[in-house]
Scaffold this motif. Structure first.
Motif, PDB file in Angstrom:
ATOM      1  N   SER A 127       0.828  -1.211   0.000  1.00  0.00           N
ATOM      2  CA  SER A 127       0.000   0.000   0.000  1.00  0.00           C
ATOM      3  C   SER A 127       0.859   1.257   0.000  1.00  0.00           C
ATOM      4  O   SER A 127       0.595   2.204  -0.755  1.00  0.00           O
ATOM      5  N   THR A 128       1.885   1.255   0.818  1.00  0.00           N
ATOM      6  CA  THR A 128       2.790   2.401   0.882  1.00  0.00           C
ATOM      7  C   THR A 128       3.481   2.626  -0.450  1.00  0.00           C
ATOM      8  O   THR A 128       3.569   3.754  -0.944  1.00  0.00           O
ATOM      9  N   ARG A 129       3.945   1.560  -1.049  1.00  0.00           N
ATOM     10  CA  ARG A 129       4.626   1.674  -2.348  1.00  0.00           C
ATOM     11  C   ARG A 129       3.694   2.235  -3.415  1.00  0.00           C
ATOM     12  O   ARG A 129       4.074   3.097  -4.203  1.00  0.00           O
ATOM     13  N   LEU A 130       2.454   1.765  -3.446  1.00  0.00           N
ATOM     14  CA  LEU A 130       1.498   2.262  -4.430  1.00  0.00           C
ATOM     15  C   LEU A 130       1.137   3.731  -4.198  1.00  0.00           C
ATOM     16  O   LEU A 130       0.916   4.472  -5.151  1.00  0.00           O
ATOM     17  N   MET A 131       1.106   4.142  -2.946  1.00  0.00           N
ATOM     18  CA  MET A 131       0.796   5.541  -2.632  1.00  0.00           C
ATOM     19  C   MET A 131       1.934   6.477  -3.012  1.00  0.00           C
ATOM     20  O   MET A 131       1.707   7.642  -3.313  1.00  0.00           O
ATOM     21  N   ASN A 173       6.987  -6.808  -8.267  1.00  0.00           N
ATOM     22  CA  ASN A 173       8.421  -6.576  -8.077  1.00  0.00           C
ATOM     23  C   ASN A 173       8.789  -6.130  -6.670  1.00  0.00           C
ATOM     24  O   ASN A 173       9.937  -5.752  -6.425  1.00  0.00           O
ATOM     25  N   ILE A 174       7.853  -6.171  -5.755  1.00  0.00           N
ATOM     26  CA  ILE A 174       8.125  -5.825  -4.358  1.00  0.00           C
ATOM     27  C   ILE A 174       8.638  -7.061  -3.636  1.00  0.00           C
ATOM     28  O   ILE A 174       8.057  -8.146  -3.745  1.00  0.00           O
ATOM     29  N   GLY A 175       9.723  -6.912  -2.907  1.00  0.00           N
ATOM     30  CA  GLY A 175      10.301  -8.022  -2.156  1.00  0.00           C
ATOM     31  C   GLY A 175       9.310  -8.632  -1.188  1.00  0.00           C
ATOM     32  O   GLY A 175       8.619  -7.922  -0.461  1.00  0.00           O
TER      33      GLY A 175
END
Length: 188
Positions: A127-131, A173-175
């Motif tokens: 969620s943080t990455r998408l934001m 592609n997120i670990g």
């Protein structure tokens, strides 16, 4: 006129009242969905959960998560037999207002607390990455629901096909993400 009597401890009733209260408290913030649809989805989730966990042939040893978006129910988690997996899907499909069931329940041992904690952490990370991802200019994260179960990230919401491709590529592609499953309603 006769008063309608309801069970005082009805989970579904409580959930519906909480959902209505939340929608009102948020000033109608429904992320491009009508207030009625948001309330329907919360009610559907509670009814499906009630149906599954009340079924004596599924049992409390199963770990089944339920999400609903636009009357599509997503089932995730673990149960110990294929018959229980099928039964959960049948019960979900029989709930009022459910239009589609996506059954992602795996036949496996119930996830331990470490796995469930990792699921929460991974959901927050995605969620943080998408934001914050700069490659998605103008993207409204409020239109996507992120849920994680056993390293699989499930994405639900209302977005365009191009946004779906971009979001899916970022998430895969997120670990820590083993698999991405999309359950989108496309806006184009």
């Amino acid at each position: 006129m006769q008063a309608i009597r309801m069970k005082p401890h009805s989970t579904t009733l409580r959930a519906a009242l909480v959902a209505i209260g939340l929608v009102i408290a948020l000033g109608g913030c429904t992320h491009n969905r009508s207030m009625g649809t948001v309330v329907d989805d919360h009610t559907i989730e509670m009814r499906v959960i009630d149906a599954i966990y009340a079924a004596p042939d599924i049992g409390q040893e199963s770990h089944i998560k339920v999400e609903s978006h636009n009357r599509t129910v997503l089932l995730m988690g673990e149960t110990d037999t294929a018959a229980k997996r099928t039964k959960a899907e049948t019960l979900a499909a029989g709930v009022f207002n459910v239009e589609r069931v996506v059954n992602e329940i795996v036949v496996a041992e119930r996830a331990d607390i470490g796995t469930r904690t990792n699921n929460s952490w991974l959901t927050a990370k995605v969620s943080t990455r998408l934001m914050t991802d700069d490659s998605l200019p103008g993207f409204d994260m409020d239109r996507v629901k992120v849920i994680t179960s056993a390293g699989t990230v499930y994405l639900m919401g209302d977005i365009s096909r191009d946004e779906a491709k971009a979001v899916t590529e970022i998430v895969r592609n997120i670990g820590g993400v083993d698999k991405v499953v999309t359950v989108f309603d496309y806006t184009d």
